[in-house]
Design a protein around this motif. Structure first.
Motif, PDB file in Angstrom:
ATOM      1  N   PRO A  30      41.971  21.212  16.834  1.00 36.58           N
ATOM      2  CA  PRO A  30      42.953  20.157  17.075  1.00 36.58           C
ATOM      3  C   PRO A  30      42.920  19.116  15.955  1.00 36.58           C
ATOM      4  CG  PRO A  30      41.660  20.611  19.044  1.00 36.58           C
ATOM      5  CD  PRO A  30      40.993  21.341  17.931  1.00 36.58           C
ATOM      6  N   ALA A  31      44.058  18.520  15.679  1.00 35.34           N
ATOM      7  CA  ALA A  31      44.138  17.539  14.594  1.00 35.34           C
ATOM      8  C   ALA A  31      43.232  16.346  14.833  1.00 35.34           C
ATOM      9  CB  ALA A  31      45.585  17.085  14.421  1.00 35.34           C
ATOM     10  N   ASN A  32      42.922  16.043  16.101  1.00 34.07           N
ATOM     11  CA  ASN A  32      42.058  14.903  16.407  1.00 34.07           C
ATOM     12  C   ASN A  32      40.593  15.297  16.608  1.00 34.07           C
ATOM     13  OD1 ASN A  32      42.279  16.254  18.801  1.00 34.07           O
ATOM     14  ND2 ASN A  32      43.015  14.510  20.017  1.00 34.07           N
ATOM     15  N   HIS A  33      40.253  16.545  16.239  1.00 32.97           N
ATOM     16  CA  HIS A  33      38.868  17.011  16.364  1.00 32.97           C
ATOM     17  C   HIS A  33      37.989  16.266  15.366  1.00 32.97           C
ATOM     18  CE1 HIS A  33      35.447  19.771  16.538  1.00 32.97           C
ATOM     19  NE2 HIS A  33      36.005  20.346  17.599  1.00 32.97           N
ATOM     20  N   ARG A  34      36.745  16.051  15.712  1.00 33.07           N
ATOM     21  CA  ARG A  34      35.855  15.294  14.825  1.00 33.07           C
ATOM     22  C   ARG A  34      35.560  16.013  13.508  1.00 33.07           C
ATOM     23  NH1 ARG A  34      30.567  17.084  15.087  1.00 33.07           N
ATOM     24  NH2 ARG A  34      29.946  18.332  16.903  1.00 33.07           N
ATOM     25  N   LEU A  35      35.738  17.348  13.494  1.00 32.17           N
ATOM     26  CA  LEU A  35      35.513  18.097  12.258  1.00 32.17           C
ATOM     27  C   LEU A  35      36.767  18.209  11.389  1.00 32.17           C
ATOM     28  CD1 LEU A  35      33.298  21.067  13.541  1.00 32.17           C
ATOM     29  CD2 LEU A  35      32.542  18.994  12.343  1.00 32.17           C
ATOM     30  N   ALA A  36      37.906  17.728  11.928  1.00 34.83           N
ATOM     31  CA  ALA A  36      39.169  17.892  11.206  1.00 34.83           C
ATOM     32  C   ALA A  36      39.202  17.085   9.910  1.00 34.83           C
ATOM     33  CB  ALA A  36      40.337  17.483  12.099  1.00 34.83           C
TER      34      ALA A  36
ATOM     35  N   GLN B   1      37.767  19.317  22.078  1.00 37.61           N
ATOM     36  CA  GLN B   1      36.830  19.406  20.956  1.00 37.61           C
ATOM     37  C   GLN B   1      36.390  20.853  20.745  1.00 37.61           C
ATOM     38  OE1 GLN B   1      35.715  16.781  18.728  1.00 37.61           O
ATOM     39  NE2 GLN B   1      37.647  16.096  19.637  1.00 37.61           N
ATOM     40  N   ARG B   2      37.207  21.782  21.232  1.00 39.36           N
ATOM     41  CA  ARG B   2      36.940  23.209  21.024  1.00 39.36           C
ATOM     42  C   ARG B   2      37.568  23.673  19.712  1.00 39.36           C
ATOM     43  NH1 ARG B   2      39.625  23.131  26.138  1.00 39.36           N
ATOM     44  NH2 ARG B   2      38.114  22.638  27.786  1.00 39.36           N
ATOM     45  N   VAL B   3      37.114  24.813  19.229  1.00 38.94           N
ATOM     46  CA  VAL B   3      37.705  25.417  18.030  1.00 38.94           C
ATOM     47  C   VAL B   3      37.960  26.892  18.293  1.00 38.94           C
ATOM     48  CG1 VAL B   3      36.474  23.807  16.517  1.00 38.94           C
ATOM     49  CG2 VAL B   3      35.521  26.099  16.922  1.00 38.94           C
ATOM     50  N   THR B   4      38.815  27.468  17.468  1.00 37.82           N
ATOM     51  CA  THR B   4      39.000  28.916  17.470  1.00 37.82           C
ATOM     52  C   THR B   4      39.052  29.395  16.037  1.00 37.82           C
ATOM     53  OG1 THR B   4      40.236  30.758  18.425  1.00 37.82           O
ATOM     54  CG2 THR B   4      41.542  28.920  17.551  1.00 37.82           C
ATOM     55  N   PHE B   5      39.201  30.694  15.856  1.00 38.60           N
ATOM     56  CA  PHE B   5      39.193  31.299  14.528  1.00 38.60           C
ATOM     57  C   PHE B   5      40.352  32.286  14.437  1.00 38.60           C
ATOM     58  CE2 PHE B   5      34.953  30.503  16.163  1.00 38.60           C
ATOM     59  CZ  PHE B   5      34.438  29.612  15.220  1.00 38.60           C
ATOM     60  N   LEU B   6      41.157  32.134  13.409  1.00 36.44           N
ATOM     61  CA  LEU B   6      42.305  33.017  13.219  1.00 36.44           C
ATOM     62  C   LEU B   6      42.524  33.268  11.744  1.00 36.44           C
ATOM     63  CD1 LEU B   6      44.833  31.338  15.701  1.00 36.44           C
ATOM     64  CD2 LEU B   6      43.681  33.541  16.050  1.00 36.44           C
ATOM     65  N   PHE B   7      43.118  34.423  11.439  1.00 35.08           N
ATOM     66  CA  PHE B   7      43.542  34.644  10.065  1.00 35.08           C
ATOM     67  C   PHE B   7      44.772  33.790   9.791  1.00 35.08           C
ATOM     68  CE2 PHE B   7      40.992  38.424  10.852  1.00 35.08           C
ATOM     69  CZ  PHE B   7      40.201  38.407   9.708  1.00 35.08           C
ATOM     70  N   GLN B   8      44.846  33.268   8.582  1.00 35.47           N
ATOM     71  CA  GLN B   8      45.843  32.243   8.263  1.00 35.47           C
ATOM     72  C   GLN B   8      47.274  32.676   8.577  1.00 35.47           C
ATOM     73  OE1 GLN B   8      45.292  30.406   4.467  1.00 35.47           O
ATOM     74  NE2 GLN B   8      47.301  29.454   4.437  1.00 35.47           N
ATOM     75  N   LYS B   9      47.655  33.874   8.153  1.00 35.77           N
ATOM     76  CA  LYS B   9      49.037  34.316   8.365  1.00 35.77           C
ATOM     77  C   LYS B   9      49.326  34.558   9.845  1.00 35.77           C
ATOM     78  CE  LYS B   9      49.660  36.299   3.767  1.00 35.77           C
ATOM     79  NZ  LYS B   9      49.933  37.515   2.971  1.00 35.77           N
ATOM     80  N   SER B  10      48.311  34.975  10.599  1.00 37.50           N
ATOM     81  CA  SER B  10      48.499  35.163  12.036  1.00 37.50           C
ATOM     82  C   SER B  10      48.663  33.826  12.734  1.00 37.50           C
ATOM     83  CB  SER B  10      47.302  35.907  12.633  1.00 37.50           C
ATOM     84  OG  SER B  10      47.204  37.208  12.096  1.00 37.50           O
ATOM     85  N   ALA B  11      47.986  32.796  12.231  1.00 37.35           N
ATOM     86  CA  ALA B  11      48.028  31.480  12.873  1.00 37.35           C
ATOM     87  C   ALA B  11      49.312  30.720  12.575  1.00 37.35           C
ATOM     88  CB  ALA B  11      46.822  30.654  12.421  1.00 37.35           C
ATOM     89  N   GLU B  12      49.918  30.970  11.407  1.00 38.39           N
ATOM     90  CA  GLU B  12      51.039  30.144  10.940  1.00 38.39           C
ATOM     91  C   GLU B  12      52.170  29.970  11.963  1.00 38.39           C
ATOM     92  OE1 GLU B  12      52.086  31.831   7.196  1.00 38.39           O
ATOM     93  OE2 GLU B  12      50.472  30.787   6.112  1.00 38.39           O
ATOM     94  N   PRO B  13      52.619  31.027  12.663  1.00 35.27           N
ATOM     95  CA  PRO B  13      53.727  30.840  13.608  1.00 35.27           C
ATOM     96  C   PRO B  13      53.388  29.911  14.781  1.00 35.27           C
ATOM     97  CG  PRO B  13      53.444  33.165  13.075  1.00 35.27           C
ATOM     98  CD  PRO B  13      52.248  32.452  12.547  1.00 35.27           C
ATOM     99  N   PHE B  14      52.090  29.668  15.019  1.00 41.71           N
ATOM    100  CA  PHE B  14      51.674  28.875  16.173  1.00 41.71           C
ATOM    101  C   PHE B  14      51.212  27.472  15.785  1.00 41.71           C
ATOM    102  CE2 PHE B  14      50.876  33.381  16.846  1.00 41.71           C
ATOM    103  CZ  PHE B  14      51.556  33.618  18.036  1.00 41.71           C
TER     104      PHE B  14
END
Length: 301
Positions: free
Chosen positions: A175-181, A240-253
C-alpha cells in the motif's frame, strides 16, 4: 530465363558432359545444347567452351553464373517448401495452456493475428495454474504451454523444448501508506516481521518467495493465499501487509493506492513457451513464429 534453365546449367556444370547431363535431365543432347545457347544469348556471354570435343570447359562467366544459380535454386526450394507447408496446414485445433498472463504480455494480439491469418486453425486456450499446467504438459494433453521459468524448471529438460518469449521483474507490492513504501528498494530482512499475502502454491511466486525467505534464515508469515491478483490487492489495501507480483502482471491492478518496489538484489524471471519434444505440428510451428515475432531471439534448450 526460368528455374528449369538454371537447373539444366547446374546439371551440366556438375557432369561436365552434355550427353551425361541430357540423360540426367531426361532430354536430348540437342535440346540441352539449344537451351544453353539460348541462355548465353540472353546473358550476352559464353558460359561454356566446347572447343575441346572431349572435354567441356566452364568459362569464367560460367563459374559466376553457377554460383548465383545455386543460390537462386536453394532459395527457390525453401520458398516452395514453405508454401507447401502452408498449404498442408489442415483444419484442426491447437490446444494451448497458459498461466493467466497473456493480455499483460501482449500475447492476445499475436494470437488474434494468427487466427486471422490461419482461419482453418482453431485455438483452444486453457488458462491454468502452474501445477495443473505442468501436469497437462507432462501427460501431453497440451500442444504448447506458456508459463514462467520458475515453473518450467520442474520439467525434464531432455523431454521438452523451452523458448524464452519475455522477461519480467518480481516486485514487492505494498500500500502507498505502508511504512516500507518510502524505501527505493526492499530486502528480505526488511520483511521479517511483515504479514505476507501471496498467490497460491504452483504460481511460481509462492515457491520463489519461500526460497528467498529460507535463504535468509527465517519463515515468511503467510497470512493468505489466492489464485486471483485482484483479491490480493484488496487484502493488502489500507494495511501493513505486502504481496509479490511480476511487474507486468501487476500493472493492470495498480492505482495510486499501491506502489511497487524492487528487491535489493533485483529478481528477474522469464516467460517461456514450452512443448514436448517430437510432438510439434505445422500449426504449432506457425503459432510459435507469431508469439516470438518481434521478441528476443529464440533460445532452445
Amino acid at each position: 530465363m526460368t528455374i528449369e534453365d538454371l537447373k539444366d546449367f547446374v546439371a551440366l556444370y556438375q557432369t561436365r558432359n552434355v550427353s551425361d547431363a541430357a540423360v540426367e535431365l531426361l532430354m536430348t543432347q540437342s535440346a540441352l545444347s539449344k537451351r544453353i545457347h539460348a541462355m548465353e544469348d540472353e546473358l550476352t556471354t559464353k558460359l561454356i567452351s566446347t572447343k575441346n570435343k572431349r572435354h567441356l570447359v566452364i568459362t569464367e562467366s560460367g563459374e559466376v553464373f553457377f554460383r548465383y544459380a545455386e543460390t537462386i535454386l536453394t532459395q527457390y526450394d525453401l520458398l516452395t517448401q514453405e508454401l507447401s507447408e502452408y498449404r498442408e496446414l489442415k483444419k484442426g485445433t491447437l490446444h494451448i495452456g497458459s498461466v493467466p498472463v497473456m493480455p499483460q504480455y501482449g500475447l492476445m494480439t499475436k494470437m488474434s493475428q494468427f487466427m486471422a491469418d490461419y482461419p482453418q486453425i482453431n485455438i483452444r486456450l486453457e488458462e491454468l495454474e502452474g501445477v495443473d499446467l505442468l501436469e497437462r504438459l507432462q501427460s501431453k494433453q497440451l500442444d504448447l504451454g506458456i508459463l514462467r521459468n520458475v515453473q518450467t524448471q520442474l520439467l525434464n529438460k531432455s523431454q521438452f523444448h523451452f523458448i524464452d518469449i519475455d522477461q519480467d521483474e518480481l516486485k514487492v507490492v505494498l500500500p502507498a501508506n505502508h511504512r516500507l513504501a518510502k524505501q527505493d528498494q526492499i530486502s528480505i530482512e526488511d520483511l521479517r516481521d511483515i504479514d505476507v499475502v501471496v498467490l497460491s502454491p504452483g504460481s511460481g511466486i509462492y515457491e520463489r518467495i519461500g526460497k528467498l525467505y529460507q535463504q535468509a534464515g527465517f519463515t515468511p508469515n503467510i497470512r493468505f493465499t489466492t489464485t486471483h491478483i485482484e483479491t490480493l490487492m484488496g487484502i493488502i489495501e489500507n494495511s501493513q501487509r505486502v504481496t509479490f507480483l511480476f511487474q507486468k502482471s501487476a500493472e493492470p491492478f495498480m492505482s495510486d493506492k499501491f506502489v511497487t518496489r524492487s528487491f535489493s538484489t533485483p529478481i528477474y524471471n522469464k516467460l517461456q513457451l514450452v512443448y514436448p519434444q517430437g510432438t510439434l505440428t505445422q500449426a504449432g510451428r506457425r503459432f510459435i513464429n507469431y508469439i516470438t515475432h518481434a521478441s528476443q531471439p529464440i533460445h532452445k534448450s
